[in-house]
Design a protein around this motif. Structure first.
Motif, PDB file in Angstrom:
ATOM      1  N   LYS A 169      -7.848   9.881  -4.157  1.00 57.91           N
ATOM      2  CA  LYS A 169      -9.194  10.113  -3.655  1.00 57.91           C
ATOM      3  C   LYS A 169     -10.104   8.902  -3.809  1.00 57.91           C
ATOM      4  O   LYS A 169     -11.234   8.913  -3.329  1.00 57.91           O
ATOM      5  N   VAL A 170      -9.620   7.880  -4.500  1.00 57.33           N
ATOM      6  CA  VAL A 170     -10.462   6.708  -4.750  1.00 57.33           C
ATOM      7  C   VAL A 170      -9.786   5.433  -4.263  1.00 57.33           C
ATOM      8  O   VAL A 170     -10.004   4.356  -4.812  1.00 57.33           O
ATOM      9  N   GLU A 171      -8.976   5.551  -3.243  1.00 54.42           N
ATOM     10  CA  GLU A 171      -8.338   4.368  -2.676  1.00 54.42           C
ATOM     11  C   GLU A 171      -9.394   3.443  -2.082  1.00 54.42           C
ATOM     12  O   GLU A 171     -10.407   3.888  -1.545  1.00 54.42           O
ATOM     13  N   GLY A 172      -9.173   2.153  -2.205  1.00 49.89           N
ATOM     14  CA  GLY A 172     -10.109   1.197  -1.651  1.00 49.89           C
ATOM     15  C   GLY A 172     -11.218   0.776  -2.581  1.00 49.89           C
ATOM     16  O   GLY A 172     -12.169   0.119  -2.156  1.00 49.89           O
ATOM     17  N   LEU A 173     -11.117   1.124  -3.865  1.00 50.52           N
ATOM     18  CA  LEU A 173     -12.162   0.740  -4.819  1.00 50.52           C
ATOM     19  C   LEU A 173     -12.041  -0.718  -5.264  1.00 50.52           C
ATOM     20  O   LEU A 173     -12.954  -1.259  -5.858  1.00 50.52           O
ATOM     21  N   HIS A 174     -10.888  -1.335  -5.029  1.00 51.15           N
ATOM     22  CA  HIS A 174     -10.659  -2.746  -5.362  1.00 51.15           C
ATOM     23  C   HIS A 174     -10.659  -3.005  -6.874  1.00 51.15           C
ATOM     24  O   HIS A 174     -10.983  -4.106  -7.317  1.00 51.15           O
ATOM     25  N   VAL A 175     -10.326  -1.977  -7.638  1.00 49.34           N
ATOM     26  CA  VAL A 175     -10.131  -2.132  -9.083  1.00 49.34           C
ATOM     27  C   VAL A 175      -8.911  -1.308  -9.480  1.00 49.34           C
ATOM     28  O   VAL A 175      -8.468  -0.435  -8.731  1.00 49.34           O
ATOM     29  N   ALA A 176      -8.412  -1.573 -10.680  1.00 51.42           N
ATOM     30  CA  ALA A 176      -7.326  -0.761 -11.207  1.00 51.42           C
ATOM     31  C   ALA A 176      -7.840   0.661 -11.449  1.00 51.42           C
ATOM     32  O   ALA A 176      -8.952   0.853 -11.928  1.00 51.42           O
ATOM     33  N   VAL A 177      -7.028   1.646 -11.085  1.00 52.64           N
ATOM     34  CA  VAL A 177      -7.392   3.049 -11.271  1.00 52.64           C
ATOM     35  C   VAL A 177      -6.453   3.655 -12.306  1.00 52.64           C
ATOM     36  O   VAL A 177      -5.227   3.559 -12.182  1.00 52.64           O
TER      37      VAL A 177
END
Length: 286
Positions: free
Chosen positions: A37-45
């Motif tokens: 649900k948080v793809e594209g945040l440009h950070v490690a999840v």
């Protein structure tokens, strides 16, 4: 390493955005129950769930500062928050920055005692954990005014809320996020509580006057009796649970719970916070 929770919500996402404008993405990570649900945040999840202590301990390893957004499941919030605090201690988190709640009445008499109580107990648990902390005591979001009063105010000509002459030092969500990022990226905040309110407070009568100036017509403020307010909402198809919640917030405003203007937010921002007319012009000035 700064780990930001609540990144699927407006506040956590805004904090993450502000951090990434000012520090390398390698210094920041996001916590999500469902990483897809948080793809594209440009950070490690990092995947974890407030209901799953083991996942939290794993996600918190190597974290220097945890930006801990309070959960939105009010019924299970206290248990979930306990899981977060215990996991942070076990994982060796260096600093918890917790999004708490502005309040005057810390007794059980407040119209929003259940909400306030969860935050008070979470603050106590964080203190007891021994993990260094900073508490950000948020006032009501400026962004919630259109939600509380409706976007059809220019058509009806009425702001209808049972809040009497109570005032609120509304603060915008973006300002709260920017101030949080400032704290996360600087030192010297451990052991402190910040009252994140605007520098002035406004009644719904003031809000009606501001909207009137924006739309160029008289907007009245009507403060009905609580039972009349509930009946009106239910006639409009609002569920009993939602109507009770709306009444509780209005009565808390009436009681002065959020009439707490101050300078903490302005000082941390290094500028004046957004004022109601700025946001209301965007909503009602179309």
């Amino acid at each position: 390493m700064i780990l930001v929770t609540g990144v699927t919500g407006h506040l956590g996402k805004a904090v993450l955005r502000d951090l990434l404008q000012r520090t390398d993405a390698g210094n920041v990570a996001a916590l999500a129950r469902n990483p897809s649900k948080v793809e594209g945040l440009h950070v490690a999840v990092r995947q974890a769930d407030y209901n799953d202590p083991a996942s939290l301990v794993h996600a918190f390893r190597g974290v220097d500062t945890l930006y801990f957004v309070s959960g939105n499941d009010v019924q299970r919030r206290l248990e979930q928050h306990g899981n977060v605090v215990n996991a942070a201690k076990e994982a060796g988190v260096g600093h918890i920055v917790y999004t708490s709640f502005q309040r005057k009445d810390e007794s059980g008499r407040s119209p929003i005692a259940d909400v306030a109580g969860g935050h008070l107990k979470t603050e106590a648990a964080i203190r007891a954990s021994g993990v260094p902390f900073t508490f950000l005591l948020h006032n009501l979001y400026l962004d919630f005014i259109p939600f509380f009063i409706g976007k059809d105010v220019p058509d009806t000509g009425v702001v209808y809320q049972p809040a009497g002459n109570g005032k609120t030092a509304f603060a915008s969500r973006n300002d709260l996020a920017e101030a949080a990022a400032n704290i996360l990226l600087s030192a010297g905040h451990e052991g402190k509580s910040y009252n994140f309110s605007n520098t002035s407070a406004w009644s719904y009568g003031d809000i009606a006057e501001i909207i009137g100036g924006i739309v160029g017509k008289k907007i009245a403020y009507v403060s009905p009796a609580p039972q009349e307010f509930l009946a009106t909402l239910q006639q409009q198809g609002v569920s009993a649970e939602a109507a009770d919640g709306a009444l509780a917030w209005a009565l808390a405003i009436r009681a002065g719970e959020f009439d707490t203007p101050g300078q903490d937010l302005e000082r941390i921002l290094g500028r004046s916070p957004m004022q109601p007319h700025e946001l209301l012009a965007k909503v009602y000035g179309k």
